[in-house]
Design a protein around this motif. Structure first.
Motif, PDB file in Angstrom:
ATOM      1  N   SER A 114       0.837  -1.194   0.000  1.00 10.50           N
ATOM      2  CA  SER A 114       0.000   0.000   0.000  1.00 10.50           C
ATOM      3  C   SER A 114       0.875   1.249   0.000  1.00 10.50           C
ATOM      4  O   SER A 114       2.023   1.222  -0.476  1.00 10.50           O
ATOM      5  N   ILE A 115       0.361   2.338   0.537  1.00 12.84           N
ATOM      6  CA  ILE A 115       1.092   3.608   0.565  1.00 12.84           C
ATOM      7  C   ILE A 115       1.044   4.178   1.977  1.00 12.84           C
ATOM      8  O   ILE A 115       0.100   3.940   2.723  1.00 12.84           O
ATOM      9  N   PRO A 116       2.066   4.951   2.370  1.00  9.96           N
ATOM     10  CA  PRO A 116       2.059   5.553   3.705  1.00  9.96           C
ATOM     11  C   PRO A 116       1.113   6.749   3.775  1.00  9.96           C
ATOM     12  O   PRO A 116       0.564   7.187   2.754  1.00  9.96           O
ATOM     13  N   GLY A 117       0.943   7.260   4.978  1.00 10.75           N
ATOM     14  CA  GLY A 117       0.082   8.429   5.158  1.00 10.75           C
ATOM     15  C   GLY A 117      -1.213   8.099   5.854  1.00 10.75           C
ATOM     16  O   GLY A 117      -1.456   6.953   6.263  1.00 10.75           O
ATOM     17  N   ARG A 148       3.529  -0.583   3.929  1.00 10.38           N
ATOM     18  CA  ARG A 148       3.465   0.760   3.356  1.00 10.38           C
ATOM     19  C   ARG A 148       4.883   1.292   3.090  1.00 10.38           C
ATOM     20  O   ARG A 148       5.464   1.956   3.941  1.00 10.38           O
ATOM     21  N   PRO A 149       5.438   0.993   1.925  1.00 11.53           N
ATOM     22  CA  PRO A 149       6.779   1.504   1.632  1.00 11.53           C
ATOM     23  C   PRO A 149       6.748   2.973   1.243  1.00 11.53           C
ATOM     24  O   PRO A 149       5.696   3.511   0.858  1.00 11.53           O
ATOM     25  N   GLY A 150       7.911   3.605   1.322  1.00 15.84           N
ATOM     26  CA  GLY A 150       8.036   4.983   0.871  1.00 15.84           C
ATOM     27  C   GLY A 150       8.440   5.015  -0.589  1.00 15.84           C
ATOM     28  O   GLY A 150       7.942   4.232  -1.402  1.00 15.84           O
ATOM     29  N   PHE A 151       9.338   5.916  -0.939  1.00 18.20           N
ATOM     30  CA  PHE A 151       9.888   5.982  -2.296  1.00 18.20           C
ATOM     31  C   PHE A 151      10.795   4.767  -2.475  1.00 18.20           C
ATOM     32  O   PHE A 151      11.831   4.654  -1.834  1.00 18.20           O
ATOM     33  N   VAL A 152      10.379   3.840  -3.323  1.00 21.23           N
ATOM     34  CA  VAL A 152      11.077   2.555  -3.432  1.00 21.23           C
ATOM     35  C   VAL A 152      12.260   2.658  -4.387  1.00 21.23           C
ATOM     36  O   VAL A 152      12.114   3.074  -5.549  1.00 21.23           O
ATOM     37  N   TRP A 153      13.431   2.260  -3.889  1.00 23.56           N
ATOM     38  CA  TRP A 153      14.642   2.221  -4.699  1.00 23.56           C
ATOM     39  C   TRP A 153      14.987   0.771  -4.987  1.00 23.56           C
ATOM     40  O   TRP A 153      15.110  -0.030  -4.079  1.00 23.56           O
ATOM     41  N   ALA A 154      15.097   0.441  -6.254  1.00 25.26           N
ATOM     42  CA  ALA A 154      15.360  -0.939  -6.672  1.00 25.26           C
ATOM     43  C   ALA A 154      16.450  -0.955  -7.736  1.00 25.26           C
ATOM     44  O   ALA A 154      16.784   0.093  -8.307  1.00 25.26           O
ATOM     45  N   PRO A 155      17.014  -2.126  -8.020  1.00 26.14           N
ATOM     46  CA  PRO A 155      18.049  -2.205  -9.063  1.00 26.14           C
ATOM     47  C   PRO A 155      17.550  -1.726 -10.422  1.00 26.14           C
ATOM     48  O   PRO A 155      18.288  -1.096 -11.171  1.00 26.14           O
ATOM     49  N   ASP A 208      -1.845 -15.750  13.015  1.00 26.79           N
ATOM     50  CA  ASP A 208      -2.760 -14.682  13.421  1.00 26.79           C
ATOM     51  C   ASP A 208      -2.211 -13.301  13.089  1.00 26.79           C
ATOM     52  O   ASP A 208      -2.297 -12.359  13.874  1.00 26.79           O
ATOM     53  N   TRP A 209      -1.668 -13.167  11.896  1.00 21.35           N
ATOM     54  CA  TRP A 209      -1.108 -11.881  11.493  1.00 21.35           C
ATOM     55  C   TRP A 209      -2.203 -10.899  11.076  1.00 21.35           C
ATOM     56  O   TRP A 209      -2.987 -11.182  10.179  1.00 21.35           O
ATOM     57  N   ARG A 210      -2.236  -9.750  11.718  1.00 25.78           N
ATOM     58  CA  ARG A 210      -3.123  -8.653  11.328  1.00 25.78           C
ATOM     59  C   ARG A 210      -2.367  -7.351  11.645  1.00 25.78           C
ATOM     60  O   ARG A 210      -2.600  -6.714  12.669  1.00 25.78           O
ATOM     61  N   VAL A 211      -1.439  -7.008  10.731  1.00 28.13           N
ATOM     62  CA  VAL A 211      -0.538  -5.894  11.019  1.00 28.13           C
ATOM     63  C   VAL A 211      -0.496  -4.916   9.848  1.00 28.13           C
ATOM     64  O   VAL A 211      -0.728  -5.279   8.691  1.00 28.13           O
ATOM     65  N   THR A 212      -0.201  -3.660  10.174  1.00 25.56           N
ATOM     66  CA  THR A 212       0.037  -2.612   9.174  1.00 25.56           C
ATOM     67  C   THR A 212       1.341  -1.926   9.536  1.00 25.56           C
ATOM     68  O   THR A 212       1.467  -1.361  10.632  1.00 25.56           O
ATOM     69  N   TRP A 213       2.309  -1.983   8.635  1.00 23.97           N
ATOM     70  CA  TRP A 213       3.639  -1.458   8.939  1.00 23.97           C
ATOM     71  C   TRP A 213       4.083  -0.451   7.882  1.00 23.97           C
ATOM     72  O   TRP A 213       3.908  -0.676   6.677  1.00 23.97           O
ATOM     73  N   ASP A 214       4.677   0.644   8.345  1.00 21.70           N
ATOM     74  CA  ASP A 214       5.395   1.557   7.447  1.00 21.70           C
ATOM     75  C   ASP A 214       6.791   0.981   7.260  1.00 21.70           C
ATOM     76  O   ASP A 214       7.580   0.893   8.208  1.00 21.70           O
ATOM     77  N   GLY A 281       6.455   8.380   7.312  1.00 26.42           N
ATOM     78  CA  GLY A 281       5.746   7.414   8.148  1.00 26.42           C
ATOM     79  C   GLY A 281       6.571   7.083   9.373  1.00 26.42           C
ATOM     80  O   GLY A 281       7.616   7.677   9.637  1.00 26.42           O
ATOM     81  N   ASP A 282       6.084   6.093  10.114  1.00 33.28           N
ATOM     82  CA  ASP A 282       6.760   5.667  11.346  1.00 33.28           C
ATOM     83  C   ASP A 282       7.172   4.209  11.205  1.00 33.28           C
ATOM     84  O   ASP A 282       6.345   3.300  11.365  1.00 33.28           O
ATOM     85  N   PRO A 283       8.450   3.940  10.909  1.00 32.12           N
ATOM     86  CA  PRO A 283       8.883   2.552  10.746  1.00 32.12           C
ATOM     87  C   PRO A 283       9.127   1.827  12.063  1.00 32.12           C
ATOM     88  O   PRO A 283       9.451   0.630  12.052  1.00 32.12           O
ATOM     89  N   GLY A 284       8.954   2.510  13.188  1.00 33.77           N
ATOM     90  CA  GLY A 284       9.251   1.910  14.488  1.00 33.77           C
ATOM     91  C   GLY A 284       8.555   0.586  14.744  1.00 33.77           C
ATOM     92  O   GLY A 284       9.220  -0.400  15.111  1.00 33.77           O
TER      93      GLY A 284
END
Length: 437
Positions: A114-117, A148-155, A208-214, A281-284
């Protein structure tokens, strides 16, 4: 030891999907790569690739294909920046497909990219439908992880990451408003590592995974900071002007028009509005739960060689639109002029070569319409390759046919026929840089 589960990745031909699939496959996971279309290189990389119109699949179809391959982890990377006739509406791509996927993954772990924010910041159909898909998953999916990744940098480079590379080699800075927007980055490898973490825990019995992560770096930079860091890394020129905001808006409108023809330009009105909103976002919580230390953009960049191919791509990326647009306009305008203002002069060339007037006029009209058709084919993404090949064939026919019919044109001091040769070469260049992935 428990065997690692099979991971199905929808949208495995895209920036995030391909990078994730490649890394998970390298880590020993069996990856089922699914996409509407793969490039030949991607087909070679993914032995279990499934190429199909996924957005047209029902929940039953999706369940059947996942069951056939024994997929227990399902990653959804499918998304569109703006609605288009070719790729569908944002509502169906983000919400409709997610609803069918939720129904098909009731006994599986669904990982949604998804997207952050927050909802209060969602002011485009892109972000609003992405957030609606999150709510749908929260309500209906028994086991999920929303990343929720930010600006994704890939090869590889595509969309926003390709645009950042191109901007870094321009002698210009972004407008102040866009340059100041927060722009936390995400190394694509961190997304794959997170999915690998979830897959191993799932195989170990944690269901029982129900998580949302930045999923992003700590802190982060601004858009202007990212471009400046890229410029230093790639040895770009020192900027000597700041792009006017009006030019950015004009470019976004041009991008919207190009998107209607099937192209995927990185500069569109939605992309501009999302850039102004920024990425933060908050990656903590993600770091605490997975013990994954995110790679900062500076570190990710250090692992991307500033090689000649990177510099060539960055320089040609924006030039590609200029090349394609120029060729489409060249054929359209030349055909229209020959059919209207220059019709008599064009027909006179054939008449002077001995053709009957009626036949000369018919041939002039036919070739003019052919030129217009080639310009239209080049302008449309799906038919561009055909248009370029047709344009090269017709140009060669014009060049060879002019020798017996009108040899004097080769001696024209303005160089009417000689100047056609560079156009032929430019069409060859367009063919060579046509691929997007």
């Amino acid at each position: 030891m428990t065997a690692p589960p099979t991971i199905a990745i929808f949208g495995a031909s895209g920036l995030i999907g391909e990078a994730t699939a490649r890394q998970l496959q390298a880590e020993g996971f069996r990856v089922l790569a699914l996409a509407r279309r793969f490039s030949p290189a991607q087909r070679a990389a993914f032995p279990n690739a499934v190429e199909a119109p996924l957005l047209a699949f029902s929940a039953g179809d999706l369940d059947q294909i996942l069951s056939a391959h024994g997929a227990e982890i399902v990653v959804n990377c499918i998304g569109v920046l703006q609605s288009s006739p070719q790729k569908g509406s944002a509502e169906d791509v983000h919400c409709g497909f997610a609803a069918r996927l939720v129904e098909a993954t009731q006994a599986r772990l669904l990982v949604q990219i998804s997207i952050p924010g927050s909802e209060t910041e969602d002011r485009t159909p892109f972000s609003a439908t992405k957030r609606a898909a999150e709510r749908l998953i929260h309500a209906r999916s028994p086991a999920f992880a929303i990343l929720r990744p930010g600006f994704v940098w890939a090869p590889s480079a595509y969309g926003g990451s390709a645009l950042m590379r191109a901007l870094a080699l321009l002698p210009a800075d972004l407008p102040a408003r866009e340059a100041a927007s927060p722009f936390a980055a995400t190394d694509a490898g961190d997304i794959a590592r997170t999915i690998g973490f979830l897959a191993r825990r799932w195989a170990g019995g944690e269901r029982d995974w129900r998580v949302t992560w930045d999923v992003m770096e700590r802190g982060g930079e601004s858009v202007g900071g990212v471009v400046s860091r890229l410029r230093r890394h790639m040895g770009g020129p020192k900027p000597w002007l700041r792009l006017p905001a009006a030019l950015m808006r004009l470019g976004a409108l041009a991008g919207d028009a190009a998107a209607r023809l099937g192209w995927s330009p990185p500069i569109r009105t939605t992309a501009l509005r999302e850039m102004r909103r920024g990425v933060q976002g908050d990656p903590g919580p993600w770091i605490s739960a997975t013990s994954i230390e995110p790679r900062a953009f500076a570190d990710a960049l250090a692992h991307t060689p500033a090689s000649v191919q990177e510099r060539w791509f960055a320089k040609l990326y924006l030039a590609k639109a200029l090349v394609i647009g120029t060729l489409a306009a060249f054929w359209l305008v030349s055909g229209l002029l020959a059919l209207t203002l220059a019709f008599d002069a064009a027909a006179a060339i054939l008449i002077q070569a001995g053709a009957p007037p009626l036949l000369a006029k018919a041939a002039t009209a036919a070739t003019s319409l052919l030129d217009i058709a080639i310009g239209g084919l080049i302008a449309i993404r799906r038919t561009c390759r055909l248009g370029l090949l047709a344009g090269m064939a017709v140009t060669l026919a014009y060049l060879l046919g002019s020798v017996p019919i009108a040899p004097h044109l080769w001696l024209d001091p303005i160089g009417a026929m000689v100047k056609t040769v560079p156009a032929l070469v430019l069409m060859l260049v367009a063919l060579l840089i046509l691929d997007e992935r």
